[in-house]
Write a protein that holds these residues in place. Structure first.
Motif, PDB file in Angstrom:
ATOM      1  N   VAL A 134      21.639 117.670  96.223  1.00 34.57           N
ATOM      2  CA  VAL A 134      21.465 118.125  94.654  1.00 34.57           C
ATOM      3  C   VAL A 134      20.949 119.503  94.798  1.00 34.57           C
ATOM      4  N   VAL A 135      21.552 120.403  94.025  1.00 34.57           N
ATOM      5  CA  VAL A 135      20.909 121.628  93.924  1.00 34.57           C
ATOM      6  C   VAL A 135      19.704 121.661  93.016  1.00 34.57           C
ATOM      7  N   TRP A 136      18.683 122.085  93.701  1.00 31.75           N
ATOM      8  CA  TRP A 136      17.410 121.958  93.040  1.00 31.75           C
ATOM      9  C   TRP A 136      16.905 123.454  92.748  1.00 31.75           C
ATOM     10  N   PRO A 137      15.831 123.613  91.904  1.00 28.34           N
ATOM     11  CA  PRO A 137      15.580 124.987  91.386  1.00 28.34           C
ATOM     12  C   PRO A 137      14.999 125.958  92.380  1.00 28.34           C
ATOM     13  N   GLY A 138      14.499 125.525  93.588  1.00 31.70           N
ATOM     14  CA  GLY A 138      14.057 126.499  94.622  1.00 31.70           C
ATOM     15  C   GLY A 138      15.420 127.261  95.186  1.00 31.70           C
ATOM     16  N   ALA A 139      16.475 126.549  95.414  1.00 29.29           N
ATOM     17  CA  ALA A 139      17.529 127.078  96.037  1.00 29.29           C
ATOM     18  C   ALA A 139      18.213 128.251  94.933  1.00 29.29           C
ATOM     19  N   LEU A 140      18.074 128.000  93.669  1.00 27.13           N
ATOM     20  CA  LEU A 140      18.357 128.898  92.631  1.00 27.13           C
ATOM     21  C   LEU A 140      17.583 130.192  92.794  1.00 27.13           C
ATOM     22  N   ALA A 141      16.175 129.752  92.763  1.00 23.56           N
ATOM     23  CA  ALA A 141      15.175 130.905  92.666  1.00 23.56           C
ATOM     24  C   ALA A 141      15.510 132.044  93.911  1.00 23.56           C
ATOM     25  N   LEU A 142      15.699 131.319  95.263  1.00 21.68           N
ATOM     26  CA  LEU A 142      15.740 132.164  96.329  1.00 21.68           C
ATOM     27  C   LEU A 142      17.018 132.855  96.426  1.00 21.68           C
ATOM     28  N   SER A 143      18.208 132.228  96.053  1.00 27.94           N
ATOM     29  CA  SER A 143      19.517 132.876  95.965  1.00 27.94           C
ATOM     30  C   SER A 143      19.342 134.155  94.949  1.00 27.94           C
ATOM     31  N   GLN A 144      18.653 133.825  93.921  1.00 24.22           N
ATOM     32  CA  GLN A 144      18.809 135.033  92.844  1.00 24.22           C
ATOM     33  C   GLN A 144      17.699 136.077  93.484  1.00 24.22           C
ATOM     34  N   TYR A 145      16.862 135.785  94.139  1.00 22.84           N
ATOM     35  CA  TYR A 145      15.935 136.848  94.846  1.00 22.84           C
ATOM     36  C   TYR A 145      16.598 137.606  95.702  1.00 22.84           C
ATOM     37  N   LEU A 146      17.315 136.833  96.468  1.00 23.50           N
ATOM     38  CA  LEU A 146      17.997 137.667  97.812  1.00 23.50           C
ATOM     39  C   LEU A 146      19.307 138.474  97.169  1.00 23.50           C
ATOM     40  N   GLU A 147      19.773 138.077  96.190  1.00 25.33           N
ATOM     41  CA  GLU A 147      20.878 138.885  95.484  1.00 25.33           C
ATOM     42  C   GLU A 147      20.213 140.264  94.833  1.00 25.33           C
ATOM     43  N   SER A 148      19.071 140.110  94.280  1.00 22.54           N
ATOM     44  CA  SER A 148      18.433 141.056  93.625  1.00 22.54           C
ATOM     45  C   SER A 148      17.579 142.094  94.456  1.00 22.54           C
ATOM     46  N   ASN A 149      17.288 141.700  95.552  1.00 26.83           N
ATOM     47  CA  ASN A 149      16.197 142.493  96.675  1.00 26.83           C
ATOM     48  C   ASN A 149      16.966 142.655  97.972  1.00 26.83           C
ATOM     49  N   GLN A 150      18.116 143.073  97.912  1.00 30.88           N
ATOM     50  CA  GLN A 150      18.969 143.331  99.111  1.00 30.88           C
ATOM     51  C   GLN A 150      18.491 144.502 100.075  1.00 30.88           C
ATOM     52  N   GLU A 151      17.795 145.296  99.407  1.00 28.95           N
ATOM     53  CA  GLU A 151      17.272 146.494 100.511  1.00 28.95           C
ATOM     54  C   GLU A 151      15.950 145.985 101.096  1.00 28.95           C
ATOM     55  N   GLN A 152      15.164 145.023 100.374  1.00 29.72           N
ATOM     56  CA  GLN A 152      14.011 144.693 100.860  1.00 29.72           C
ATOM     57  C   GLN A 152      13.971 143.621 101.991  1.00 29.72           C
ATOM     58  N   PHE A 153      15.210 142.570 101.957  1.00 33.71           N
ATOM     59  CA  PHE A 153      15.705 141.487 102.599  1.00 33.71           C
ATOM     60  C   PHE A 153      16.873 141.666 102.883  1.00 33.71           C
ATOM     61  N   ASN A 154      17.344 142.741 103.836  1.00 28.96           N
ATOM     62  CA  ASN A 154      18.947 142.994 104.251  1.00 28.96           C
ATOM     63  C   ASN A 154      19.047 141.849 105.097  1.00 28.96           C
ATOM     64  N   LEU A 155      19.976 140.946 104.901  1.00 29.59           N
ATOM     65  CA  LEU A 155      20.560 140.016 105.839  1.00 29.59           C
ATOM     66  C   LEU A 155      21.832 140.329 106.473  1.00 29.59           C
ATOM     67  N   LYS A 156      22.512 141.304 106.443  1.00 25.25           N
ATOM     68  CA  LYS A 156      23.594 141.965 107.070  1.00 25.25           C
ATOM     69  C   LYS A 156      23.409 141.834 108.501  1.00 25.25           C
ATOM     70  N   ASP A 157      24.272 140.980 109.080  1.00 24.46           N
ATOM     71  CA  ASP A 157      24.257 140.859 110.774  1.00 24.46           C
ATOM     72  C   ASP A 157      22.911 140.231 111.093  1.00 24.46           C
TER      73      ASP A 157
END
Length: 308
Positions: A134-157
């Motif tokens: 089941v999708v719980w709120p923590g997954a929504l929160a971290l997904s949103q944060y990573l989307e909005s803070n790509q310079e701070q947490f660059n996941l590319k490669d």
């Protein structure tokens, strides 16, 4: 979220039948919301619902089965959690709200949810058989944060491991952001997890994610030898709740967090044991509260290995 291997409560779609089979726990979905009925008390988790304030030294109100209020205070002297954000006030983490990335949609499938992250529509099939599906709120929160803070947490490669991946939503978002993703959970969750990840990433020109079994605290050296596996990021969401696998979970976090690894953990805080686990994390790692989502009681933390 990883579900303990024993004592799993069954969940079904129809509340009437569930109430007869198992009055202790019912699972109902309505208009995109997840309703959880536990011993007659209601709690709502939704893609529309946001998150929760507080510091490491806190007074926590938690409702028991008898709806009693208990207060738990934790001393911050032995906890090295700090707060940081570029735009937040000194000594205070940023306060955010989970945005409505859930997309209302008429569907013949009662168990599918539609989300939009990083410009991609993500369709998640949930399962009524396991809490972890089941999708719980923590997954929504971290997904949103990573989307909005790509310079701070660059996941590319970057090499990313998600523990307790559940439905795979967060792993899918990490994959879209360019990471080499390994999504892990219990064997009984892997079929639905694999389905969601394959469905949402098969047509992307990205690194193909991997789905693997991982039981917290078991067979780590055999399945993930240190000489071979090193991850840049460890992701975990809503892995801490009222279950008996907290010590193996902490051991798993310690095992995978090596020098240079960043642990990002988002969790809805419900019980005193959740805060006790947080205190243990703070005592082991250099820990920073990145953000809090007050309306959903979610905290997002970053943890790294302490230098000797």
């Amino acid at each position: 979220m990883q579900q303990p291997r024993h004592g799993t409560a069954a969940m079904t779609q129809k509340v009437s039948s569930v109430s007869q089979q198992n009055p202790a726990l019912c699972f109902v979905r309505s208009d995109g919301h997840c309703w959880l009925v536990v011993f007659g008390s209601f709690s709502m988790i939704s893609a529309q619902q946001p998150p929760f304030p507080n510091k490491i030294q806190r007074t926590m109100d938690c409702k028991s089965k008898e709806e009693e209020t208990c207060e738990e205070q934790y001393d911050s002297e032995n906890c090295t959690c700090s707060s940081e954000h570029a735009e937040s006030d000194a000594g205070s983490p940023v306060t955010l709200k989970i945005l409505q990335n859930w997309v209302p949609r008429v569907s013949h499938y009662f168990d599918k949810e539609h989300y939009t992250y990083v410009g991609h529509q993500i369709v998640i099939q949930e399962s009524i058989e396991h809490f972890g599906a089941v999708v719980w709120p923590g997954a929504l929160a971290l997904s949103q944060y990573l989307e909005s803070n790509q310079e701070q947490f660059n996941l590319k490669d970057k090499k990313v491991l998600e523990i307790g991946a559940g439905t795979g939503l967060l792993s899918i978002v990490a994959c879209i952001l360019g990471a080499h993703v390994t999504a892990t959970d219990l064997p009984e969750v892997l079929e639905n997890l694999s389905y969601n990840i394959s469905r949402n990433t098969q047509n992307l020109n990205m690194h193909k994610p991997e789905v693997r079994k991982l039981i917290w605290g078991e067979g780590l050296n055999e399945d993930f030898p240190v000489s071979t596996y090193h991850y840049d990021f460890i992701l975990a969401t809503d892995v801490v709740y009222h279950h008996g696998a907290l010590d193996p979970l902490l051991a798993t976090m310690v095992y995978f967090c090596k020098p240079g690894t960043v642990l990002l953990w988002a969790n809805k805080f419900r019980f005193s044991t959740d805060y006790e686990f947080l205190e243990k994390v703070c005592n082991i790692f250099n820990t920073t509260i990145l953000a809090e989502f007050p309306e959903s009681n979610v905290k997002l933390l970053k943890a790294t290995v302490r230098k000797n």
